[in-house]
Scaffold this motif. Structure first.
Motif, PDB file in Angstrom:
ATOM      1  N   LEU A 130       0.081  -9.309   3.619  1.00 17.73           N
ATOM      2  CA  LEU A 130       1.031  -8.410   4.264  1.00 17.73           C
ATOM      3  C   LEU A 130       2.369  -8.388   3.532  1.00 17.73           C
ATOM      4  CD1 LEU A 130       0.315  -9.124   8.037  1.00 17.73           C
ATOM      5  CD2 LEU A 130      -0.160  -7.022   6.779  1.00 17.73           C
ATOM      6  N   LEU A 131       2.835  -9.525   3.083  1.00 18.23           N
ATOM      7  CA  LEU A 131       4.100  -9.565   2.344  1.00 18.23           C
ATOM      8  C   LEU A 131       3.979  -8.854   0.999  1.00 18.23           C
ATOM      9  CD1 LEU A 131       5.311 -13.205   3.112  1.00 18.23           C
ATOM     10  CD2 LEU A 131       6.182 -11.061   4.071  1.00 18.23           C
ATOM     11  N   GLU A 132       2.808  -8.960   0.373  1.00 14.58           N
ATOM     12  CA  GLU A 132       2.585  -8.251  -0.887  1.00 14.58           C
ATOM     13  C   GLU A 132       2.633  -6.744  -0.667  1.00 14.58           C
ATOM     14  OE1 GLU A 132      -0.953  -7.722  -4.242  1.00 14.58           O
ATOM     15  OE2 GLU A 132      -1.114  -9.271  -2.693  1.00 14.58           O
ATOM     16  N   GLN A 133       1.984  -6.279   0.406  1.00 20.15           N
ATOM     17  CA  GLN A 133       2.005  -4.843   0.707  1.00 20.15           C
ATOM     18  C   GLN A 133       3.411  -4.392   1.109  1.00 20.15           C
ATOM     19  OE1 GLN A 133      -0.818  -3.219  -0.075  1.00 20.15           O
ATOM     20  NE2 GLN A 133      -1.457  -5.304  -0.603  1.00 20.15           N
ATOM     21  N   ALA A 134       4.144  -5.260   1.811  1.00 20.62           N
ATOM     22  CA  ALA A 134       5.522  -4.927   2.174  1.00 20.62           C
ATOM     23  C   ALA A 134       6.394  -4.768   0.930  1.00 20.62           C
ATOM     24  CB  ALA A 134       6.098  -6.005   3.099  1.00 20.62           C
ATOM     25  N   ALA A 135       6.151  -5.596  -0.080  1.00 22.63           N
ATOM     26  CA  ALA A 135       6.920  -5.492  -1.324  1.00 22.63           C
ATOM     27  C   ALA A 135       6.655  -4.150  -2.012  1.00 22.63           C
ATOM     28  CB  ALA A 135       6.557  -6.650  -2.252  1.00 22.63           C
ATOM     29  N   ILE A 136       5.419  -3.673  -1.936  1.00 24.31           N
ATOM     30  CA  ILE A 136       5.078  -2.374  -2.532  1.00 24.31           C
ATOM     31  C   ILE A 136       5.822  -1.259  -1.810  1.00 24.31           C
ATOM     32  CG2 ILE A 136       3.210  -0.723  -2.882  1.00 24.31           C
ATOM     33  CD1 ILE A 136       1.347  -3.149  -3.268  1.00 24.31           C
ATOM     34  N   THR A 137       5.777  -1.288  -0.470  1.00 21.69           N
ATOM     35  CA  THR A 137       6.477  -0.265   0.308  1.00 21.69           C
ATOM     36  C   THR A 137       7.982  -0.351   0.094  1.00 21.69           C
ATOM     37  OG1 THR A 137       4.737  -0.333   1.996  1.00 21.69           O
ATOM     38  CG2 THR A 137       6.829   0.656   2.630  1.00 21.69           C
ATOM     39  N   LEU A 157       2.262  -0.867   3.245  1.00 18.54           N
ATOM     40  CA  LEU A 157       2.101  -1.081   4.679  1.00 18.54           C
ATOM     41  C   LEU A 157       1.446   0.116   5.365  1.00 18.54           C
ATOM     42  CD1 LEU A 157       5.491  -2.842   5.561  1.00 18.54           C
ATOM     43  CD2 LEU A 157       3.217  -3.873   5.376  1.00 18.54           C
ATOM     44  N   GLY A 158       1.735   1.329   4.884  1.00  9.56           N
ATOM     45  CA  GLY A 158       1.074   2.498   5.447  1.00  9.56           C
ATOM     46  C   GLY A 158      -0.427   2.435   5.246  1.00  9.56           C
ATOM     47  N   PHE A 159      -0.860   2.001   4.081  1.00  5.97           N
ATOM     48  CA  PHE A 159      -2.284   1.835   3.804  1.00  5.97           C
ATOM     49  C   PHE A 159      -2.884   0.774   4.722  1.00  5.97           C
ATOM     50  CE2 PHE A 159      -5.562  -0.510   1.389  1.00  5.97           C
ATOM     51  CZ  PHE A 159      -6.499   0.502   1.237  1.00  5.97           C
ATOM     52  N   VAL A 160      -2.159  -0.326   4.954  1.00  6.82           N
ATOM     53  CA  VAL A 160      -2.644  -1.379   5.851  1.00  6.82           C
ATOM     54  C   VAL A 160      -2.816  -0.827   7.263  1.00  6.82           C
ATOM     55  CG1 VAL A 160      -2.064  -3.595   6.915  1.00  6.82           C
ATOM     56  CG2 VAL A 160      -1.616  -3.219   4.489  1.00  6.82           C
ATOM     57  N   ILE A 161      -1.866  -0.025   7.725  1.00  5.61           N
ATOM     58  CA  ILE A 161      -1.954   0.542   9.075  1.00  5.61           C
ATOM     59  C   ILE A 161      -3.176   1.437   9.206  1.00  5.61           C
ATOM     60  CG2 ILE A 161      -0.796   2.073  10.713  1.00  5.61           C
ATOM     61  CD1 ILE A 161       1.875   1.016   9.560  1.00  5.61           C
ATOM     62  N   VAL A 162      -3.404   2.276   8.199  1.00  7.02           N
ATOM     63  CA  VAL A 162      -4.561   3.168   8.237  1.00  7.02           C
ATOM     64  C   VAL A 162      -5.859   2.377   8.229  1.00  7.02           C
ATOM     65  CG1 VAL A 162      -5.821   4.946   6.960  1.00  7.02           C
ATOM     66  CG2 VAL A 162      -3.335   5.100   7.189  1.00  7.02           C
ATOM     67  N   GLN A 163      -5.957   1.399   7.354  1.00  6.73           N
ATOM     68  CA  GLN A 163      -7.173   0.594   7.257  1.00  6.73           C
ATOM     69  C   GLN A 163      -7.401  -0.217   8.530  1.00  6.73           C
ATOM     70  OE1 GLN A 163      -8.445   2.297   4.494  1.00  6.73           O
ATOM     71  NE2 GLN A 163      -9.435   0.326   4.155  1.00  6.73           N
ATOM     72  N   ALA A 164      -6.339  -0.800   9.079  1.00 11.00           N
ATOM     73  CA  ALA A 164      -6.480  -1.595  10.300  1.00 11.00           C
ATOM     74  C   ALA A 164      -6.864  -0.714  11.481  1.00 11.00           C
ATOM     75  CB  ALA A 164      -5.176  -2.340  10.594  1.00 11.00           C
ATOM     76  N   GLY A 165      -6.289   0.485  11.537  1.00 14.61           N
ATOM     77  CA  GLY A 165      -6.661   1.398  12.616  1.00 14.61           C
ATOM     78  C   GLY A 165      -8.109   1.841  12.511  1.00 14.61           C
ATOM     79  N   GLY A 166      -8.558   2.073  11.281  1.00 15.27           N
ATOM     80  CA  GLY A 166      -9.953   2.481  11.093  1.00 15.27           C
ATOM     81  C   GLY A 166     -10.949   1.404  11.462  1.00 15.27           C
ATOM     82  N   SER A 167     -10.551   0.146  11.314  1.00 15.90           N
ATOM     83  CA  SER A 167     -11.438  -0.973  11.652  1.00 15.90           C
ATOM     84  C   SER A 167     -11.146  -1.552  13.032  1.00 15.90           C
ATOM     85  CB  SER A 167     -11.299  -2.080  10.599  1.00 15.90           C
ATOM     86  OG  SER A 167      -9.961  -2.557  10.553  1.00 15.90           O
TER      87      SER A 167
END
Length: 262
Positions: free
Chosen positions: A60-67, A210-220
């Motif tokens: 999550l921190l890695e994805q936050a750094a990207i965003t 983080l947007g990608f994480v939200i989409v993936q988490a919502g899909g699963s």
């Protein structure tokens, strides 16, 4: 010294009230989820969200750094472009008549509608997300720059004219300092919008962030992980906003001195 102590106490008091507000919000969230027995898939409890974060903190921190990178780049580009166009509009009446209606019309277009086009034009990478962040927060910057530069106190302008001050010096010493408070208002509006734009880009063209994480988490159906990403996004946006507030206080100390105490 007494003034410094007072400001320190005010800062501590403000931080305390802010922390209390967060605690009340989290407590209300937990009580609502428990009192109405809302399923975790619909509304996870704060404890479940913390557990989801602790399950994948590095990821999550890695994805936050990207965003964060996309947000800062988009905001920086919006500041550069907004300053240039706002200055042009403020300095040249013809430019205002030509471009102001176009800017208003463009701002009215939902930026989500442009996301698929950005993917077509730029592909799946960082560029469309940065451009989306730029597009979302661009208009407040332009508006604040143009408004600030055209709202210089007339008595100061007349004083500069009476002293035969060159236009360049008038701009640097009078118009720009007078406009800076208004410009920072626009920047503080635009900063959170930049993170919104970056997440919109990640929704449409993301393979990270983080947007990608939200989409993936919502899909699963991993709602707790989605909430953890949303909370992390909120913390990131809050940190960026207050970093800008700190920059304003450091660069414009006279604003606090001349404004009414609250």
């Amino acid at each position: 010294m007494a003034e410094e102590d007072r400001r320190r106490r005010d800062a501590v008091t403000a931080a305390g009230w802010s922390a209390l507000g967060v605690a009340v919000a989290i407590g209300g969230w937990a009580l609502t989820a428990a009192a109405f027995a809302i399923p975790e898939i619909v509304l996870p409890s704060p404890a479940a969200v913390v557990t989801a974060f602790l399950r994948l903190p590095g990821y999550l921190l890695e994805q936050a750094a990207i965003t964060l990178t996309e947000t800062v780049l988009g905001f920086a580009l919006s500041v550069i472009c907004g300053l240039a166009i706002g200055l042009l509009i403020a300095a040249w009446r013809v430019a205002e008549l030509m471009f102001a209606p176009l800017l208003v019309a463009f701002n009215a277009v939902p930026k989500v509608a442009l996301a698929p086009l950005l993917v077509v034009w730029m592909g799946f990478g960082q560029q469309p997300k940065v451009v989306m962040a730029l597009l979302v927060c661009f208009f407040p910057v332009v508006l604040s720059v143009a408004s600030g530069l055209t709202s210089t106190p007339p008595e100061l302008v007349e004083l500069a004219r009476s002293l035969d001050t060159p236009r360049g010096q008038t701009f640097v010493r009078i118009r720009l300092p007078a406009a800076l408070p208004q410009i920072f208002v626009g920047l503080k509006v635009a900063m959170p919008l930049a993170s919104v734009g970056a997440v919109i880009g990640e929704f449409s063209a993301g393979d990270a962030g983080l947007g990608f994480v939200i989409v993936q988490a919502g899909g699963s159906a991993d709602t707790a992980l989605a909430f953890a990403a949303i909370a992390l996004l909120g913390v990131m946006s809050l940190a960026l906003f207050y970093a800008l507030v700190l920059a304003e206080r450091l660069l414009l100390p006279w604003v606090r001195e001349t404004s009414a105490a609250r």
